[in-house]
Enzyme design. Structure first.
Site, mmCIF file in Angstrom:
data_model
loop_
_atom_site.group_PDB
_atom_site.id
_atom_site.type_symbol
_atom_site.label_atom_id
_atom_site.label_comp_id
_atom_site.label_asym_id
_atom_site.label_seq_id
_atom_site.Cartn_x
_atom_site.Cartn_y
_atom_site.Cartn_z
ATOM 1 N N PRO A 39 7.583 6.344 -3.925
ATOM 2 C CG PRO A 39 8.326 8.197 -5.124
ATOM 3 C CD PRO A 39 8.481 7.492 -3.809
ATOM 4 C CD GLU A 165 2.520 -1.591 -2.915
ATOM 5 O OE1 GLU A 165 1.461 -1.513 -2.270
ATOM 6 O OE2 GLU A 165 3.291 -0.636 -3.066
#
Ligand code: ADP
Ligand code: ADP
Length: 228
Positions: A39, A165
């Site tokens: 997270p 990402e």
């Protein structure tokens, strides 16, 4: 054999701050895809900062090719690592010019090979207006920018390719192209990716689950799902 190793690495952004990485061991084999998931706030970006030596550890040590980071100059270290940022900068001009900007000595053959790999070969002379001006109708899309950044990174055939990402906010074609590129590169070198969601890295050889600055679990996805 591992190309990259972190041993008991602790890192904080200030002397009185709680460490963002709290004693992490990580081994990245010479070949294969290691995905770091977790997270927001887990310490993933901090791990990349440590690997790129943007940040020095308070404790522990990093190793490249079995040698401690301290034995490398900045340039030596960076010659082995290539990093694709989440929002990679693009210079105004064509895709060809973007690659030549960072790799002026690249041959036409090398340019065509990496652009083929990220599925941008047919756009090699497409124009981009750069980040500071409104995009024109000929401008490349965000997904294409991401693939330009990836092409730039793989042009050097780095020992370790770091992707932050890479598929977070891209179109399906870009996602597939990046995915294929990761697989291909992972067969000859090391690829390390950061992802928020496990679902985007299920085929990674090793998945490192981070939480609150620590490694919570490690394994391929079958093993992780079995122990959850
Ligand atoms: P992500 O989860 O995508 O990494 P974040 O919101 O955690 O995004 O961080 C975005 C940027 O802000 C990163 O460059 C990170 O280093 C920086 N950042 C995160 N937390 C802090 C903080 N407490 N103080 C200063 N910068 C921070
Ligand atoms: P992730 O990438 O997994 O979202 P980060 O490595 O960005 O996590 O953040 C880990 C911790 O470090 C968080 O508590 C975050 O707020 C803090 N942090 C990240 N970047 C900075 C920064 N530049 N300055 C201060 N704190 C930061």
């Amino acid at each position: 054999e591992n190309v990259l190793e972190l041993r008991e690495v602790v890192a904080a952004y200030g002397p009185d701050m709680e460490p963002a990485v709290k004693g992490v061991d990580l081994a990245v084999p010479k070949r294969g895809h290691v995905a770091i998931v977790g997270p927001s706030g887990a310490g993933k970006t901090t791990m990349f900062s440590l690997i790129l030596r943007f940040l020095r550890p308070q404790n522990g040590e990093l190793y490249l090719g079995g040698r401690p980071y301290g034995e490398y100059t900045h340039d030596e270290l960076r010659a082995h690592l290539a990093y694709v940022e989440q929002e990679a900068p693009i210079v105004p001009g064509t895709i060809r010019e973007n690659l030549l900007f960072t790799h002026p000595d690249a041959s036409e053959e090398e340019l065509r090979e990496v652009l083929g790999e990220v599925r941008l070969l047919e756009k090699i002379d497409s124009l981009d207006d750069g980040l500071d001006t409104p995009l024109s109708s000929t401008a490349v899309s965000g997904g294409e920018r991401q693939r330009i950044a990836l092409a730039r990174a793989i042009l050097r055939s780095p020992d370790v390719l770091l992707l932050d990402e890479a598929t977070a906010q891209v179109d399906a074609l870009t996602e597939a192209a990046i995915h294929d590129c990761i697989r291909r590169r992972a067969s000859t070198g090391a690829v390390v990716t950061i992802a928020h969601r496990l679902s985007t890295v299920l085929d990674a050889d090793t998945i490192v689950v981070m939480e609150a600055g620590r490694v919570r679990a490690i394994g391929d996805h079958e093993r992780l799902l079995a122990t959850d």
